[in-house]
Scaffold this motif. Structure first.
Motif, short mmCIF file in Angstrom:
data_model
loop_
_atom_site.label_atom_id
_atom_site.label_comp_id
_atom_site.label_asym_id
_atom_site.label_seq_id
_atom_site.Cartn_x
_atom_site.Cartn_y
_atom_site.Cartn_z
N ASP A 15 -121.32 63.32 -69.80
CA ASP A 15 -120.73 63.26 -68.46
C ASP A 15 -119.29 63.75 -68.40
O ASP A 15 -118.63 63.65 -67.37
CB ASP A 15 -120.80 61.83 -67.93
CG ASP A 15 -120.10 60.83 -68.86
OD1 ASP A 15 -119.52 61.26 -69.89
OD2 ASP A 15 -120.13 59.63 -68.56
N SER A 16 -118.77 64.29 -69.51
CA SER A 16 -117.38 64.74 -69.53
C SER A 16 -117.16 65.74 -70.65
O SER A 16 -117.97 65.85 -71.57
CB SER A 16 -116.43 63.55 -69.70
OG SER A 16 -116.78 62.85 -70.88
N ILE A 17 -116.04 66.44 -70.56
CA ILE A 17 -115.64 67.41 -71.57
C ILE A 17 -114.29 66.95 -72.13
O ILE A 17 -113.50 66.34 -71.42
CB ILE A 17 -115.51 68.81 -70.94
CG1 ILE A 17 -116.89 69.30 -70.54
CG2 ILE A 17 -114.84 69.80 -71.87
CD1 ILE A 17 -116.87 70.60 -69.81
N PHE A 18 -114.05 67.26 -73.39
CA PHE A 18 -112.78 66.91 -74.03
C PHE A 18 -112.09 68.18 -74.51
O PHE A 18 -112.75 69.17 -74.82
CB PHE A 18 -113.03 66.01 -75.25
CG PHE A 18 -113.57 64.65 -74.91
CD1 PHE A 18 -112.73 63.56 -74.88
CD2 PHE A 18 -114.91 64.47 -74.65
CE1 PHE A 18 -113.22 62.30 -74.59
CE2 PHE A 18 -115.42 63.21 -74.36
CZ PHE A 18 -114.57 62.12 -74.33
N CYS A 19 -110.78 68.11 -74.61
CA CYS A 19 -110.00 69.18 -75.25
C CYS A 19 -109.09 68.49 -76.27
O CYS A 19 -108.29 67.61 -75.91
CB CYS A 19 -109.18 69.95 -74.23
SG CYS A 19 -108.28 71.33 -74.98
N LEU A 20 -109.26 68.84 -77.52
CA LEU A 20 -108.48 68.24 -78.59
C LEU A 20 -107.03 68.69 -78.48
O LEU A 20 -106.75 69.88 -78.38
CB LEU A 20 -109.07 68.65 -79.95
CG LEU A 20 -108.60 67.85 -81.16
CD1 LEU A 20 -109.02 66.38 -81.05
CD2 LEU A 20 -109.17 68.45 -82.44
N GLN A 21 -106.11 67.74 -78.48
CA GLN A 21 -104.68 68.02 -78.35
C GLN A 21 -103.98 68.00 -79.70
O GLN A 21 -103.19 68.88 -80.00
CB GLN A 21 -104.02 67.00 -77.42
CG GLN A 21 -104.54 67.06 -76.00
CD GLN A 21 -104.28 68.41 -75.38
OE1 GLN A 21 -103.14 68.76 -75.09
NE2 GLN A 21 -105.32 69.20 -75.19
#
Length: 197
Positions: A15-21
């Protein structure tokens, strides 16, 4: 996230997307028989969880685990779709990332089908080194265990150990606490093809 904490687990709702910081993470899958394989390592700037953009609600096909202390920002599906429609620069960036990952996945599949485990390990080390410094000559790769390398390559830890010692003897890598890849040498040998072992 602390090391070994998960961003999401295989089977969770997508249900979501992540972007590694910051930090490193690994994307892994577990078969029905319980065999685990590390599919890829994730680096700052990498997106993950893009399967949530599918037209029908689905489940996560993999688990993403922090390798070291990591942070990522989370974008809900609806917000991500809005960004892709209303922010052309972001949309171009995301599309470029997804296409590059698709190309890398295709190359990994070809690698698994046609190449020896020794060549797959050499390619994996080279890819990990290029993430930080594509034009470098001697690059430290992120901390990684031989078990994780074995999962990524599709072989045993003992074979990885054997190949790593061979690479070191050939001057392709050096390691004490961390692996340092001698990129021009490893790239040249990789192009010449390792003999099947």
């Amino acid at each position: 996230m602390e090391p070994e904490e998960t961003f999401f687990v295989q089977g969770d709702p997508a249900d979501s997307i992540f972007c590694l910081q910051h930090g490193r993470a690994k994307l892994s899958v577990v078969s029905e028989k319980g065999k685990q394989a590390t599919v890829t390592l994730l680096f700052p700037g990498d997106f993950f969880g893009e399967e949530s953009l599918g037209t029908t609600p689905g489940r996560r096909p993999a688990t993403v685990t922090a390798v070291n202390r990591s942070t990522a920002f989370k974008i809900g599906k609806e917000e991500m779709i809005r960004l892709l429609h209303q922010e052309p620069e972001f949309s171009d960036h995301f599309l470029s990332f997804v296409l590059a990952r698709a190309q890398r996945t295709q190359a990994d599949l070809v690698d698994q089908i046609f190449n020896s485990s020794e060549k797959r390990l050499a390619r994996t080390l080279l890819l990990m080194a290029e993430v930080g410094k594509p034009d470098g000559t001697h690059t430290l790769i992120p901390p990684v265990t031989q078990e994780t390398l074995a999962e990524m390559v599709g072989t045993t830890r003992s074979r990885v150990s054997f190949f790593m010692n061979r690479f070191r003897d050939l001057g392709l890598i050096s390691y004490k606490d961390r692996i340092q890849v001698h990129m021009p040498r490893l790239r040249a040998v990789l192009l010449d093809q390792f003999a099947q072992v």
